[in-house]
Enzyme design. Structure first.
Site, PDB file in Angstrom:
ATOM      1  N   ARG A 233      -4.247 -25.420 -25.748  1.00  0.00           N
ATOM      2  CA  ARG A 233      -5.385 -24.484 -24.810  1.00  0.00           C
ATOM      3  C   ARG A 233      -6.811 -25.015 -24.790  1.00  0.00           C
ATOM      4  NH1 ARG A 233      -2.289 -19.746 -26.300  1.00  0.00           N
ATOM      5  NH2 ARG A 233      -0.707 -19.529 -24.977  1.00  0.00           N
TER       6      ARG A 233
ATOM      7  N   LYS B  81     -15.076 -33.416 -14.911  1.00  0.00           N
ATOM      8  CA  LYS B  81     -13.855 -33.175 -14.026  1.00  0.00           C
ATOM      9  C   LYS B  81     -12.836 -34.182 -14.858  1.00  0.00           C
ATOM     10  CE  LYS B  81     -15.205 -32.988  -9.231  1.00  0.00           C
ATOM     11  NZ  LYS B  81     -15.534 -33.501  -7.876  1.00  0.00           N
TER      12      LYS B  81
ATOM     13  N   GLU C 149     -21.954 -46.541  -7.386  1.00  0.00           N
ATOM     14  CA  GLU C 149     -22.187 -45.060  -7.665  1.00  0.00           C
ATOM     15  C   GLU C 149     -23.881 -45.181  -7.869  1.00  0.00           C
ATOM     16  OE1 GLU C 149     -20.184 -42.741  -7.405  1.00  0.00           O
ATOM     17  OE2 GLU C 149     -18.083 -43.594  -7.461  1.00  0.00           O
TER      18      GLU C 149
ATOM     19  N   LYS D  21     -26.874 -36.726 -11.905  1.00  0.00           N
ATOM     20  CA  LYS D  21     -25.527 -35.901 -11.812  1.00  0.00           C
ATOM     21  C   LYS D  21     -25.466 -34.605 -12.647  1.00  0.00           C
ATOM     22  CE  LYS D  21     -20.893 -36.218 -12.038  1.00  0.00           C
ATOM     23  NZ  LYS D  21     -19.387 -36.837 -11.970  1.00  0.00           N
TER      24      LYS D  21
ATOM     25  N   GLU E  92     -17.595 -27.310  -8.076  1.00  0.00           N
ATOM     26  CA  GLU E  92     -17.898 -28.131  -6.661  1.00  0.00           C
ATOM     27  C   GLU E  92     -17.537 -27.059  -5.613  1.00  0.00           C
ATOM     28  OE1 GLU E  92     -16.655 -31.925  -6.483  1.00  0.00           O
ATOM     29  OE2 GLU E  92     -16.096 -31.720  -4.464  1.00  0.00           O
TER      30      GLU E  92
ATOM     31  N   ARG F 108     -22.286 -29.812  -5.359  1.00  0.00           N
ATOM     32  CA  ARG F 108     -21.661 -31.045  -6.119  1.00  0.00           C
ATOM     33  C   ARG F 108     -21.158 -31.942  -5.030  1.00  0.00           C
ATOM     34  NH1 ARG F 108     -18.426 -31.127 -11.975  1.00  0.00           N
ATOM     35  NH2 ARG F 108     -17.811 -33.182 -11.648  1.00  0.00           N
TER      36      ARG F 108
ATOM     37  N   ASN G  43     -20.327 -36.694  -3.276  1.00  0.00           N
ATOM     38  CA  ASN G  43     -19.263 -37.411  -2.548  1.00  0.00           C
ATOM     39  C   ASN G  43     -19.859 -38.191  -1.481  1.00  0.00           C
ATOM     40  OD1 ASN G  43     -17.099 -36.351  -4.111  1.00  0.00           O
ATOM     41  ND2 ASN G  43     -17.209 -34.392  -2.793  1.00  0.00           N
TER      42      ASN G  43
ATOM     43  N   HIS H 232     -17.900 -40.917   0.277  1.00  0.00           N
ATOM     44  CA  HIS H 232     -16.603 -40.852  -0.066  1.00  0.00           C
ATOM     45  C   HIS H 232     -15.308 -40.481   0.782  1.00  0.00           C
ATOM     46  CE1 HIS H 232     -18.236 -41.195  -4.152  1.00  0.00           C
ATOM     47  NE2 HIS H 232     -17.053 -40.960  -4.909  1.00  0.00           N
TER      48      HIS H 232
ATOM     49  N   HIS I 191     -12.271 -42.946   0.786  1.00  0.00           N
ATOM     50  CA  HIS I 191     -10.941 -42.572   0.396  1.00  0.00           C
ATOM     51  C   HIS I 191     -10.101 -43.112   1.228  1.00  0.00           C
ATOM     52  CE1 HIS I 191     -11.731 -40.247  -3.094  1.00  0.00           C
ATOM     53  NE2 HIS I 191     -12.559 -39.245  -2.638  1.00  0.00           N
TER      54      HIS I 191
ATOM     55  N   HIS J  74     -13.032 -48.677  -6.273  1.00  0.00           N
ATOM     56  CA  HIS J  74     -13.543 -47.463  -6.030  1.00  0.00           C
ATOM     57  C   HIS J  74     -15.036 -47.588  -5.656  1.00  0.00           C
ATOM     58  CE1 HIS J  74     -14.314 -43.126  -5.476  1.00  0.00           C
ATOM     59  NE2 HIS J  74     -15.191 -43.438  -6.457  1.00  0.00           N
TER      60      HIS J  74
HETATM   61  N1  GLY Z   1     -17.310 -37.802  -9.154  1.00  0.00           N
HETATM   62  C1  GLY Z   1     -17.793 -36.540  -8.337  1.00  0.00           C
HETATM   63  C2  GLY Z   1     -17.811 -35.514  -9.310  1.00  0.00           C
HETATM   64  O1  GLY Z   1     -17.972 -35.512 -10.591  1.00  0.00           O
HETATM   65  O2  GLY Z   1     -18.153 -34.323  -8.830  1.00  0.00           O
END
Ligand code: GLY
Length: 371
Positions: free
Chosen positions: A122, A144, A186, A228, A238, A242, A246, A249, A253, A267
């Site tokens: 957990r 993430k 990025e 960031k 998000e 956040r 993107n 993106h 994508h 990417h």
């Molecule tokens: N890579 C985008 C984020 O971490 O929200």
């Protein structure tokens, strides 16, 4: 000199340490986090060959015992089979609740190991040791974690913040040029989305960056991580801001899906092209001046990055198909496409209010440049 960016997320707060030769000092950096002097390291075959010995030696120098698991390198690792293997291996190694797991590698390893740490007993703590530029400025920070599903990328995962991130800029020396430049996609994104001064710095320092000047790289990584961290602290899961991360993106994508998520388009390359398209769209919608997309393309060109659909080898589908591929992105809500557009360099915003014909014309024009 090692620099620290603190990510102040209450009980989940942590530091991102940025500097040269940090892997060689990993033992001293990690020791304060350990309840017992034993850690588990997960890496991939490629990174393991280059850096695992350095890390295990640095740990041993501080009296820290380590065990390691080496997974195959590549995006295909980021799925159920290697995830299951990792979790079971961590259990076999008797990693306990108070132990620390180390993710040594690029985005695939960071995401997979972070997710394994999120679900193991957990939740156990984990340390990110990102070895690609993309992982240092993006995926290792912000919590993430996850793996890909047959239905799409990153569809299975959890928010699980690391306990520490060690971004060793010396390892960037060993990156192939293409991977390095993809990571720069990025980096430039951060300037475009929220910091015009950083964007100007990138315009002025393209040559130093391409020469991988350590001081320039440390600045680029630190400023990216600061931006960031700032966004993640405002919106960890998000729900709002956040999504600014993107930028580029939605286009990226679709292009990744069209090119098979592989070597044809990395990417970060897709992000760079996507950012150029997002600025072009913003100018066509009269949201920003015509000069802004030109500046975006110019800095990407100076950094030797891909900027247009013409830079993607092989066939691409037509505009309508690309738009349909955008609609399969997991960030689509109620079938509504969301774009990150800009009022100027450094002033991005999200909107779902974009006329479909403007996107279609933009893509048609971009595709026609290829012929
Ligand atoms: N890579 C985008 C984020 O971490 O929200």
């Amino acid at each position: 000199m090692t620099q620290t960016v603190h990510v102040p997320l209450d009980t989940r707060a942590y530091d991102v340490r940025i500097g040269a030769d940090l892997l060689a000092r990993a033992g001293a950096e990690i020791a304060p986090f350990l309840a017992r002097r034993r850690v588990a390291i997960v890496t991939d075959a490629h990174v393991g060959d280059l850096h695992l010995a350095t890390v295990t030696r640095a740990l041993a120098d501080e009296g820290i015992e380590s065990v390691s698991l080496t997974l195959p390198a590549g995006e295909a690792t980021k799925g159920w089979p290697q995830f299951e293997r990792t979790v079971e291996w961590l259990l076999e190694q008797k990693i306990e609740r108070r132990d620390v797991v180390i993710a040594l590698g690029g985005g695939v390893i960071g995401d997979l190991v972070g997710f394994a740490a999120a679900v193991l007993r957990r939740g156990v703590r984990f340390v990110q040791m990102p070895t690609s530029l993309l992982a240092q400025v993006d995926s290792s920070v912000g919590g993430k974690t996850g793996i890909n599903a047959p239905q799409g990328k990153n569809l299975i995962g959890a928010f699980h913040q690391p306990a520490l991130v060690l971004a060793d800029i010396s390892v960037l020396d060993t990156l192939p040029k293409r991977d390095f430049l993809a990571g720069m996609g990025e980096v430039v994104k951060y300037g475009m989305l929220g910091d015009a001064e950083f964007f100007r710095w990138l315009e002025d320092n393209a040559t130093r960056i391409l020469a991988r000047d350590p001081e320039a790289l440390a600045h680029a990584v630190r400023r990216s991580v600061e931006m960031k961290a700032d966004i993640v602290v405002r919106d960890e899961t998000e729900q709002g801001d956040r999504a600014l991360l993107n930028l580029g993106h939605t286009f990226c994508h679709a292009l990744e899906a069209a090119t098979g998520y592989g070597d044809r388009l990395l990417h970060g390359e897709g992000v760079a092209i996507g950012c150029a398209l997002a600025f072009e769209l913003s100018a066509r919608l009269a949201l920003c001046s015509q000069e802004e997309p030109s500046r975006v393309r110019q800095v990407l060109n100076e950094l030797g990055m891909k900027t247009t659909l013409a830079d993607i080898a092989g066939d691409l589908p037509d505009a309508q198909t690309l738009i349909a591929l955008m609609g399969q992105d997991k960030k689509v809500v109620d079938g509504q496409l969301t774009f990150v557009l800009a009022r100027a360099i450094g002033e991005a915003f999200t909107t779902s209010d974009v006329p479909a014909d403007a996107v279609q014309t933009l893509l048609r024009d971009a595709l026609s440049e290829r012929s």
